[in-house]
Design an enzyme around this catalytic site. Structure first.
Site, PDB file in Angstrom:
ATOM      1  N   PRO B 644      -4.142   6.350   3.976  1.00  0.00           N
ATOM      2  CA  PRO B 644      -3.900   7.703   3.463  1.00  0.00           C
ATOM      3  C   PRO B 644      -2.736   8.419   4.135  1.00  0.00           C
ATOM      4  O   PRO B 644      -2.059   9.224   3.508  1.00  0.00           O
ATOM      5  CB  PRO B 644      -5.221   8.437   3.725  1.00  0.00           C
ATOM      6  CG  PRO B 644      -6.002   7.569   4.630  1.00  0.00           C
ATOM      7  CD  PRO B 644      -5.504   6.163   4.470  1.00  0.00           C
ATOM      8  N   GLU B 717       6.647   5.986  -6.344  1.00  0.00           N
ATOM      9  CA  GLU B 717       7.545   6.722  -7.224  1.00  0.00           C
ATOM     10  C   GLU B 717       6.884   7.877  -7.960  1.00  0.00           C
ATOM     11  O   GLU B 717       7.564   8.801  -8.401  1.00  0.00           O
ATOM     12  CB  GLU B 717       8.166   5.745  -8.247  1.00  0.00           C
ATOM     13  CG  GLU B 717       9.082   4.731  -7.570  1.00  0.00           C
ATOM     14  CD  GLU B 717       9.345   3.502  -8.430  1.00  0.00           C
ATOM     15  OE1 GLU B 717      10.379   3.452  -9.092  1.00  0.00           O
ATOM     16  OE2 GLU B 717       8.491   2.588  -8.424  1.00  0.00           O
TER      17      GLU B 717
END
Lengths: 353, 754
Positions: B644, B717
């Site tokens: 994370p 992205e």
């Protein structure tokens, strides 16, 4: 980068002698000069490093209430000098609005005055440029001109001077102390940089070999300390040259302007002192209507040099805003984002950007 | 043994505690202390320095180079030109597959874009090489350059992006628009952008006979090695590429580029190792960029705000000599439900370098246009932008009709909106001001990015001492891939990460696939996962067949790997360490291989995308038009999150790119000369820290049972998408000015009421 000679004189006299040779250039921190050497725009044969000359790094309070700043004083040091910033807050604000912290930690006062235009065509060896190669023409005309001049330009050159620092200096009647082979002389900063005319390669009053040794801010300039601001419009919040900028300094009495000082940045080949606008404000009420008239007056002579008419309106608006901010008083604490429209005074004084 | 049941067991059975942990980057200390050796930090004995001379015209031919002047400069060893450049085995203008692009490696005297390499000067020092290049003083026969998207001849490309159809449609958009109660037709323009990774393209090349060793940052070790093998006529195994660290790639280090090949040729020419590093301005030409676009969107809705049709057409540019068509319209394929969707592309040829994959190719410019158009349509419908998007929420993928493998976009909307405080946002623009009188605006956008996978291989080994080793030619672009992949590797072998030797970044390791398409963690991770499983299965087979083992007779399905031991699943009191199993078997090590790739059946049955919702606040000076994105909250769902901390960092980076797209980035092309005139980082703006005062990325829980064995989608992205549009929409909400030209600059806002 070509081979060049590097000399490090110990005195002003040695420096001036060393720089008298053709192809010599003074080196301060090199934050602009070395970049241009890497690009091949400048190819000096000899660099005369003036940073070790005794006395050039001093910030001195003068007996008359003015201040004298050595040419090798670093931008960051001057901006953080409490005495200086207290007397000339708009100058300190402009210093902190320029470049980045890293560059301000290196760049010098003298070098700032001598920095070259950001005109892309000046930087590009394949483009015609009357500044770089006199007589070759001006590729900027008809090119990409969003950042180019709207005041004082000529058919030969539409470049602007990029300094933030020089803008309040011009407004506050700063004086440049110059050493040459014939001794010392002085020049008002507002006239120090040349407008292009038909000789855009001549950018300042310095004759070959002459050296800036100090800047002087007159005592009268400190009289504006309570109402002095520098405001800069830029396309990112930090580390960007001004689209347009303005320094405004006022002396107020009973809600009226007794004296006004206004200069613009990013609009011409020199920091642009707006004397007509200043005259209009003398004795006027310190209100938005008067500031609007002054802003209009400051840009009366402006005309686009290309696709940059928007700069004229932006310049008008920034003059008006700078005057409003100056009238409301120099903030007690330096804004966190110096010279930014986003700098609410209560943001604090961490000038870290 | 790959069919042993253990390999098909749920992934968690072999996972220790590594996956899911916010581990800090393994390479962090190396980088902050300067110990990490990037490609250009290598200086093999006898190395020379190469400098490129590049063209200052955009079209024509080189008619003169002052070779004597350059060669006479002290320190210059050689000048490589078309006349003496060593031969290549393959035509650099050949094109045999969609991932092969033409390159300029001094094959002739033609100039087809500005900053094209036209000679290479090789010298004992960088300074001498640089000065030698300047002394070449090239002259040209220049031809008129075409650099204007609006003026060049338009053609319909046969394909867009990496081989996608240029036009796609479902339903009848003409009928949908005709029947619409409300409709808009709007055009947006986005500029050319350049990747501008912090680390410039660089290579250190050394030949030893017909063996070639190079250090260069690359996003795809095996693909680069294959391309170089073709160009130089070498067996691939003769080429060793090291690429342990990249200072950013963003797509521009994905494929072989001309300058890299020139570095190798220069080393060949002089018979000594050569280093070649691009100058910043030289990165504006031969190493790709994002092409400019002009996108027209036509949307229609019924009286309730449900889309009846969506058309998305893109005009973009490719180079005069090769094809890469930014697939911007395809951003409209998978996001909003509409009974009729049509996407199409057209292109012009400009005298620029060939455009290339740049972080979220197609998706980034397509998203800002689509999200702006959705905002405009919501305004026309009198609906809140979020309400409008929920009204048109796609329950199945609109173009294909396939179900989504997973889609937690509703949760992204809800969590992001709550965190941001979207509720209560006034619908009309210019309603909010801060205490200082600045206009305040809130905008949002939806993020989407396909969950792709390429092909990757990995090898996993357990050693006699019980430690593990995983090998894969993966690429760490600075995003932390090594760290995340090592976490997967540790779990795949049931080992504490400290007991794992993770080897990567070198072409002599198994091909980990290209680090692009946000697919690297999924592809390389799946390969590692499979390799680890294979190795554990082999180890388990040894133990359970060995009468001396406490696991004897357990059966493979009954064994769990954890903490360097195998446990009987039905009786965890019975276990044996890896080291003991190998020792008794008399083996020094045991290894397995694995591969990762998209499962064709899953791909056929499901649409696979990561999703997100981005909420942006901007403040705008009402008179001066200066804009600042003061607050961004993004909520993203991208399947299983391996790390994370790193994923959040990827989201931050993407969101900052979104701000940059909306407010800052633009390559300024002089249309007369075809030259980028702001080819430096002072004038080509990307945001500084002061532009990003508050940023928050939320990780929304999502479990995807179909996308791959580990449930990983990509995160590299997606956060650009949605973010750029959210900022643009916030500018509208603040000012009432609708941005349609990007980036948005103060002069655009002059017409807004002051």
């Amino acid at each position: 980068m070509n081979r060049f000679e590097y000399v490090r004189p110990a005195t002003i006299a040695e420096a001036v002698a060393a720089a008298g040779a053709p192809g010599a250039a003074y080196l301060g921190a090199g934050t602009n000069l070395v970049d241009l050497m890497k690009l091949g725009v400048l190819r000096p044969q000899r660099l005369v490093d003036v940073r070790r000359i005794a006395g050039l790094d001093r910030i001195e309070a003068l007996a008359d209430g003015g201040m004298r700043i050595g040419a090798a004083v670093r931008n960051a040091d001057l901006a953080q000098d409490a005495d200086f910033a207290g007397r000339f807050p708009a100058v300190a604000e402009a210093l902190l609005a320029g470049a980045s912290a890293q560059i301000r930690n290196a760049a010098t006062v003298g070098g700032n005055l001598m920095q070259r235009t950001r005109c892309a065509y000046f930087h590009d060896l394949a483009s015609a440029c009357n500044k770089r190669a006199p007589g070759s023409g001006c590729a900027a005309r008809g090119g990409e001109t969003r950042q180019h001049a709207v005041l004082g330009w000529s058919a030969h050159c539409i470049a602007t001077h990029p300094s933030d620092f020089c803008v309040p200096l011009a407004a506050l009647d700063a004086v440049v102390e110059i050493a040459g082979s014939g001794g010392m002389r002085e020049a008002p900063l507002a006239e120090f940089h040349c407008l292009p005319g038909d000789q855009p390669a001549r950018e300042s009053m310095l004759a070959p070999g002459e050296l800036i040794v100090a800047l002087r801010l007159p005592a009268a300039a400190a009289g504006f300390a309570a109402h002095a601001r520098y405001l800069k419009l830029r396309e990112r919040t930090s580390f960007a040259f001004a689209v347009v900028s303005a320094a405004a300094a006022l002396r107020l009495a009973d809600g009226r302007v007794t004296e006004a000082r206004i200069a613009l940045g990013g609009v011409a080949a020199r920091p642009w002192r707006a004397r007509a606008a200043e005259a209009l404000l003398a004795g006027a009420a310190a209100d938005d209507a008067a500031f609007r008239r002054a802003a209009d007056a400051a840009l009366t002579e402006a005309r686009p040099s290309g696709d940059n008419a928007a700069k004229i309106e932006l310049a008008r608006r920034i003059v008006r805003r700078a005057l409003l901010l100056a009238a409301s008083g120099t903030p007690a604490r330096r804004p966190a984002l110096p010279a930014s429209p986003f700098a609410a005074p209560e943001d604090g004084d961490a000038a870290h950007v | 043994m790959s069919d042993l049941p253990l390999t098909r067991a749920p992934a968690h059975l072999r996972q220790g505690s590594s996956i899911g942990q916010p581990v800090t980057r393994h390479d962090g200390p190396l980088k902050v202390t300067g110990a990490a050796r990037y490609a250009a930090d290598h200086h093999p004995a006898g190395m020379l320095h190469a400098a490129l001379a590049v063209s200052s015209i955009a079209r024509g031919r080189v008619s003169f180079l002052d070779l004597p002047a350059a060669l006479a400069h002290p320190g210059v060893v050689a000048v490589m030109t078309p006349a003496n450049r060593p031969a290549l085995a393959e035509d650099p203008d050949a094109k045999t597959h969609p991932f092969m692009f033409r390159m300029d490696v001094l094959q002739n005297d033609r100039v087809r874009y500005a900053n094209q390499p036209i000679a290479v000067v090789i010298a004992e020092s960088l300074e001498a090489a640089t000065e030698g290049a300047a002394l070449l003083a090239p002259r040209y026969e220049a031809e008129a350059a075409q650099a204007d998207l609006a003026a060049a001849e338009v053609f319909t490309p046969p394909a867009v992006g990496p081989g996608h159809p240029a036009a796609m449609a479902h339903g009848d958009t003409a009928a949908g628009l005709a029947a619409a109660a409300r409709r808009i037709s709007v055009t947006y323009e986005t500029p050319a952008q350049y990747h501008n990774a912090m680390e410039p393209h660089a290579i250190v090349a050394a030949w030893d006979g017909d063996r070639l060793a190079i250090d260069t940052p690359t996003q795809g070790l095996a693909m680069l090695r294959g391309r170089l093998a073709g160009l130089f006529g070498l067996p691939a195994e003769n080429i060793r590429i090291r690429s342990p660290f990249l200072g950013g790639g963003f797509g521009s280090k994905g494929l072989a580029s001309g300058p890299l090949v020139l570095g190798i040729l220069a080393a060949r020419l002089v018979g000594r190792p050569v280093k070649l590093v691009l100058r910043r301005e030289q990165m504006f030409g031969p190493v790709g960029h994002r092409a400019p676009t002009r996108q027209t969107l036509e949307l229609g809705t019924d009286a309730d705000g449900a889309l009846t049709a969506l058309r998305h057409h893109t005009l973009t540019a490719t180079s005069a000599f090769d094809d890469f068509i930014e697939p911007a319209s395809n951003a409209s394929h998978a996001l909003y439900a509409s009974p009729a969707i049509a996407t199409s592309h057209a292109a012009v040829r400009l005298d620029t370098g060939t455009p290339m994959f740049m972080r979220a190719p197609g998706e980034a410019p397509g998203s800002i246009a689509l999200e702006s158009a959705m905002d405009e349509m919501a305004e026309v419908c009198g609906m809140d932008p979020l309400e409008f998007r929920l009204k048109n929420y796609a329950e199945t993928e609109p173009m294909s009709g396939k179900p989504f493998s997973s889609k937690a976009l509703r949760e992204c909307y809800a969590q992001g909106a709550a965190r941001f405080g979207w509720a209560g946002r006034p619908r009309a623009p210019r309603q909010m001001r801060d205490a200082a009188g600045l206009l305040v605006g809130w905008g949002m956008g939806t993020a989407i990015f396909p969950a792709l996978m390429f092909q990757g291989e990995a090898r996993a080994t357990i050693r006699r001492d019980g430690s593990g080793m995983v090998e894969i030619a993966a690429s760490d672009m600075g995003q932390g891939a090594w760290t995340a992949l090592a976490q997967i590797a540790a779990d795949s072998l049931g080992l504490d990460p400290a007991r794992l030797d993770f080897r990567s970044g070198s072409s002599d390791l198994p091909d980990g696939g290209i680090a692009g398409g946000s697919a690297h963690t999924a592809t390389a991770g799946a390969a590692i996962h499979a390799a680890g499983a294979e190795t554990i299965a082999r180890l388990a087979a040894l133990a359970t067949a060995d009468g001396r083992s406490p696991l004897y007779g357990a059966g493979n399905a009954g064994v769990i790997a954890r903490d360097g031991r195998l446990f009987r699943r039905d009786d965890e009191n019975r276990s044996e360490s890896y080291a003991d199993i190998l020792a008794r078997a008399g083996l020094a090590e045991i290894a397995g291989a694995g591969s990762g790739a998209m499962e064709p059946a899953a791909q056929a049955g499901y649409a696979m995308h990561a999703h997100g919702a981005v909420f942006a606040e901007v403040k705008v000076d009402p008179a001066l038009g200066q804009i600042r994105a003061t607050r961004l909250v993004g909520a993203f769902a991208a399947g299983r999150i391996i790390n994370p901390r790193l994923v959040r960092s990827q989201y931050y980076g993407g969101m900052i790119w979104g701000v940059s797209f909306a407010l800052h980035e633009r390559a300024v092309l002089d249309k007369r000369s075809g030259r980028v005139i702001n080819a430096n980082l002072a004038d080509y703006h990307v945001p500084v820290n002061a532009d990003i005062p508050a940023l928050e990325a939320m990780l929304v829980e999502e479990h995807d049972p179909h996308v791959n064995a580990l449930g990983i989608k990509g995160v590299g992205e997606i956060a650009i998408t949605g973010s750029a549009g959210a900022v643009a929409n916030a500018v509208w909400h603040a000012t009432g000015y609708r941005p349609r030209h990007f980036p948005i600059t103060p002069d655009h806002l002059l017409g807004a009421p002051g």
